[in-house]
Scaffold this motif. Sequence first.
Motif, short mmCIF file in Angstrom:
data_model
loop_
_atom_site.label_atom_id
_atom_site.label_comp_id
_atom_site.label_asym_id
_atom_site.label_seq_id
_atom_site.Cartn_x
_atom_site.Cartn_y
_atom_site.Cartn_z
N ASP A 114 30.68 40.05 39.15
CA ASP A 114 30.99 40.38 37.75
C ASP A 114 32.06 39.48 37.13
O ASP A 114 32.52 39.74 36.03
CB ASP A 114 31.45 41.84 37.66
CG ASP A 114 30.36 42.80 38.09
OD1 ASP A 114 29.18 42.54 37.76
OD2 ASP A 114 30.67 43.80 38.76
N GLY A 115 32.48 38.47 37.86
CA GLY A 115 33.52 37.58 37.36
C GLY A 115 34.58 37.36 38.42
O GLY A 115 34.28 37.27 39.61
N SER A 116 35.84 37.32 38.00
CA SER A 116 36.94 37.08 38.93
C SER A 116 38.05 38.08 38.68
O SER A 116 38.07 38.77 37.65
CB SER A 116 37.48 35.65 38.77
OG SER A 116 38.00 35.47 37.47
N SER A 117 38.99 38.15 39.62
CA SER A 117 40.17 39.00 39.44
C SER A 117 41.27 38.52 40.35
O SER A 117 41.05 37.75 41.29
CB SER A 117 39.85 40.47 39.72
OG SER A 117 39.57 40.68 41.10
N THR A 118 42.48 38.99 40.10
CA THR A 118 43.61 38.68 40.96
C THR A 118 43.44 39.40 42.29
O THR A 118 43.18 40.61 42.32
CB THR A 118 44.93 39.13 40.30
OG1 THR A 118 45.08 38.46 39.05
CG2 THR A 118 46.12 38.82 41.19
N ALA A 119 43.60 38.67 43.36
CA ALA A 119 43.51 39.26 44.69
C ALA A 119 44.69 38.78 45.53
O ALA A 119 45.31 37.76 45.22
CB ALA A 119 42.19 38.90 45.38
N VAL A 120 44.99 39.53 46.59
CA VAL A 120 46.07 39.17 47.51
C VAL A 120 45.53 39.27 48.93
O VAL A 120 44.85 40.23 49.29
CB VAL A 120 47.30 40.09 47.35
CG1 VAL A 120 48.37 39.76 48.39
CG2 VAL A 120 47.87 39.98 45.94
#
Length: 368
Positions: A114-120
Amino acid sequence: MQKHLMAVLIALAIVPAAQAADLTTEKTPVTVNSVTSGLKHPWGMAFLPDGKVLVTERNGGMLIVDAEGNKSAPLAGLPDIDARGQGGLLDVVLSPDFATDNTVYFSFSEPGADGSSTAVARAKLGTDKLTDVKVIFSQQPKYKSNHHFGSRLVFDKNGELFITTGDRGSQRDQAQKLDNHIGKVIRINTDGTPAKDNPYIKDSKAKPEVWSYGHRNIQGAALHPQTGALWTHEHGPQGGDEINIAQPTKNYGWPLITYGEEYGGGVIGKTEQDGLEQPLHYWVPSIAPSGLIFYTADMFGEWKNNMLVGSLKFGQLVRLELDGDKVSHEERIMIGHRIRDVEQGPDGAVYLLTDSSDGQLLRLTPAK
């Protein structure tokens, strides 16, 4: 290490009158040395126990720089990274128990359907690669956007991890809703579970990882050396960059209140509203802040416990003196490069990363 040498002085600070900061013309001359260059849009750094520096590059590279400026090859083992626009490999911090667990934590823009996001993710640091890589946080939901990832990482005094996020540029209204991770400060345990004393841990209508909300794009965060509170700064739109103390359940107003305006002009909400937190300090015009520390060493004695903030827009290091929770004096030190990150080295010097395709690691010391 001393590849380029120059002395620089402050530029006049520009602060809204409402902030009541002392704008004296005190000058602090510093010497700037380039430790290394050729970094590809460096974003975050962390000092290793042996004095070397772990550096991230936004294009997806993580490498180690020694005191002579020698750069390692990019470390292998990183996860898939969506390195586009403002996204890529972003911040990096050492585990509080690094001496025994050799673990690092890093933030990045994570691709998805669905796209991208901040991840850790966390990983074991080897000489040439990362191993045991595990994603412990993934911002929800994902969006097709290359903007506003936040991504600063700070461990609190109890060993929980603060993560700053952004509103993804196109999702500003989500910053006011608690059922997502958009425009929030997040607090988790090192295994990725929500910290047990988080404010919304028992609220079925909120994400349990949320600490505070109503943020636009936080790219600076640090613990106050005396209180242990998390201080942050975030990008405003056109003007209205803010400094806040991120406290649990507090709503910092974006986009309902701001001292900025739409790009190209246009009102966004109001400047204040009951129930929404006012910033401790703000900038009009915007300085585009990135990177934040409280300076605690002795090398710059007059800077003890001051805040140091990088400016992308003006190529400056901004020094802020504090009187309790108020900014009493602001000084602009002209560096001449977009400053992405600020750190205090084990030697007491101030280190800066410059954001460009030929980025540098700079070392600041008092001018002699």
